[in-house]
Design a protein around this motif. Structure first.
Motif, mmCIF file in Angstrom:
data_model
loop_
_atom_site.group_PDB
_atom_site.id
_atom_site.type_symbol
_atom_site.label_atom_id
_atom_site.label_comp_id
_atom_site.label_asym_id
_atom_site.label_seq_id
_atom_site.Cartn_x
_atom_site.Cartn_y
_atom_site.Cartn_z
ATOM 1 N N ILE A 130 -46.713 5.888 101.403
ATOM 2 C CA ILE A 130 -45.697 5.110 102.106
ATOM 3 C C ILE A 130 -44.681 6.062 102.726
ATOM 4 O O ILE A 130 -43.636 6.342 102.142
ATOM 5 N N ASP A 131 -45.020 6.579 103.909
ATOM 6 C CA ASP A 131 -44.118 7.493 104.604
ATOM 7 C C ASP A 131 -43.312 6.805 105.700
ATOM 8 O O ASP A 131 -42.307 7.347 106.156
ATOM 9 N N THR A 132 -43.765 5.620 106.133
ATOM 10 C CA THR A 132 -43.099 4.908 107.215
ATOM 11 C C THR A 132 -43.071 3.417 106.905
ATOM 12 O O THR A 132 -43.805 2.933 106.036
ATOM 13 N N VAL A 133 -42.249 2.703 107.669
ATOM 14 C CA VAL A 133 -42.201 1.247 107.542
ATOM 15 C C VAL A 133 -43.572 0.657 107.884
ATOM 16 O O VAL A 133 -44.025 -0.295 107.245
ATOM 17 N N GLU A 134 -44.252 1.246 108.864
ATOM 18 C CA GLU A 134 -45.581 0.765 109.246
ATOM 19 C C GLU A 134 -46.580 0.944 108.096
ATOM 20 O O GLU A 134 -47.413 0.075 107.852
ATOM 21 N N ALA A 135 -46.494 2.071 107.401
ATOM 22 C CA ALA A 135 -47.382 2.316 106.256
ATOM 23 C C ALA A 135 -47.099 1.315 105.139
ATOM 24 O O ALA A 135 -48.031 0.852 104.468
ATOM 25 N N LEU A 136 -45.839 0.965 104.945
ATOM 26 C CA LEU A 136 -45.486 -0.042 103.939
ATOM 27 C C LEU A 136 -46.100 -1.395 104.293
ATOM 28 O O LEU A 136 -46.669 -2.079 103.438
ATOM 29 N N ALA A 137 -46.031 -1.765 105.568
ATOM 30 C CA ALA A 137 -46.615 -3.032 106.023
ATOM 31 C C ALA A 137 -48.135 -3.022 105.851
ATOM 32 O O ALA A 137 -48.740 -4.011 105.421
ATOM 33 N N VAL A 195 -37.001 6.686 106.570
ATOM 34 C CA VAL A 195 -35.734 6.296 107.187
ATOM 35 C C VAL A 195 -35.826 6.423 108.704
ATOM 36 O O VAL A 195 -35.384 5.529 109.443
ATOM 37 N N ALA A 196 -36.439 7.502 109.191
ATOM 38 C CA ALA A 196 -36.580 7.706 110.639
ATOM 39 C C ALA A 196 -37.403 6.601 111.289
ATOM 40 O O ALA A 196 -37.220 6.287 112.466
ATOM 41 N N SER A 197 -38.311 5.985 110.523
ATOM 42 C CA SER A 197 -39.152 4.916 111.069
ATOM 43 C C SER A 197 -38.467 3.551 111.004
ATOM 44 O O SER A 197 -39.067 2.548 111.380
ATOM 45 N N GLY A 198 -37.219 3.519 110.504
ATOM 46 C CA GLY A 198 -36.485 2.261 110.442
ATOM 47 C C GLY A 198 -36.302 1.724 109.038
ATOM 48 O O GLY A 198 -35.725 0.651 108.852
ATOM 49 N N GLY A 199 -36.803 2.449 108.033
ATOM 50 C CA GLY A 199 -36.665 2.008 106.649
ATOM 51 C C GLY A 199 -35.236 2.119 106.156
ATOM 52 O O GLY A 199 -34.481 2.969 106.611
#
Length: 179
Positions: A163-170, A21-25
């Motif tokens: 998957i801890d961040t939006v970047e990791a999801l990408a 969430v902190a990363s924008g998720g």
């Protein structure tokens, strides 16, 4: 000779996903879409493909240690445990089976890809009481240190991709597309 009771895969799904969430998720990271499906569904697909028993721990515990302890207590008759955070959608079924197999020779098994330790971490039945007593955010680090860990080299980057961040999801999306 009697067949050994297989280990149970413990899918940890209690985390709050605060870094995501902190990363924008938006919303829960385990429900974030990866190639059109929730992250947790990718993880569970790999788990189901092994044929091993599994338990999803999603009761909203305050720390990873608490989640592991609750899951171990719920599966006391298991032949051991593979601790798998639910946010590792790219781990392969053959890797899960390799960790389970390695538990026949060691109390604790950690998969290693490209020099980096990952998940699932396997624990033998001998670790059960210690695992069932865990609390707090550090997971099973104390049990790992107490028993030592057999490192299992694997050719599976999925053991280290959480998957801890939006970047990791990408990044996971790109890796999945390249498979």
């Amino acid at each position: 000779m009697a067949a050994r009771t297989p280990p149970t895969i413990l899918v940890l799904a209690s985390g709050k996903g605060e870094r995501f969430v902190a990363s924008g998720g938006q919303g829960a990271k385990l429900q974030a879409l990866l190639a059109g499906r929730p992250v947790i569904e990718w993880t569970l697909e790999a788990v189901r493909a092994t044929g091993l028993p599994f338990h999803v721990e999603d009761a909203g515990h305050p720390g990873m240690g608490d989640s592991i302890a609750a899951a171990v207590r719920a599966t006391r008759d298991a032949g051991g445990w593979l601790v798998l955070p639910g946010d590792l959608p790219l781990v392969r079924p053959d890797t899960l089976l390799a960790v389970a197999q390695a538990l026949e020779e060691a109390d604790v098994v950690v998969p290693v890809h490209a020099g980096q330790r990952g998940h699932p971490v396997g624990f033998s039945r001998e670790c059960g009481e210690e695992l069932a007593a865990l609390t707090g955010p550090k997971g099973a680090v104390a049990v790992l240190k107490a028993h030592g860990a057999e490192e299992l080299p694997v050719d599976d980057p999925g053991v280290t991709i959480d998957i801890d961040t939006v970047e990791a999801l990408a990044a996971a999306e790109r890796l999945l597309a390249a498979r």
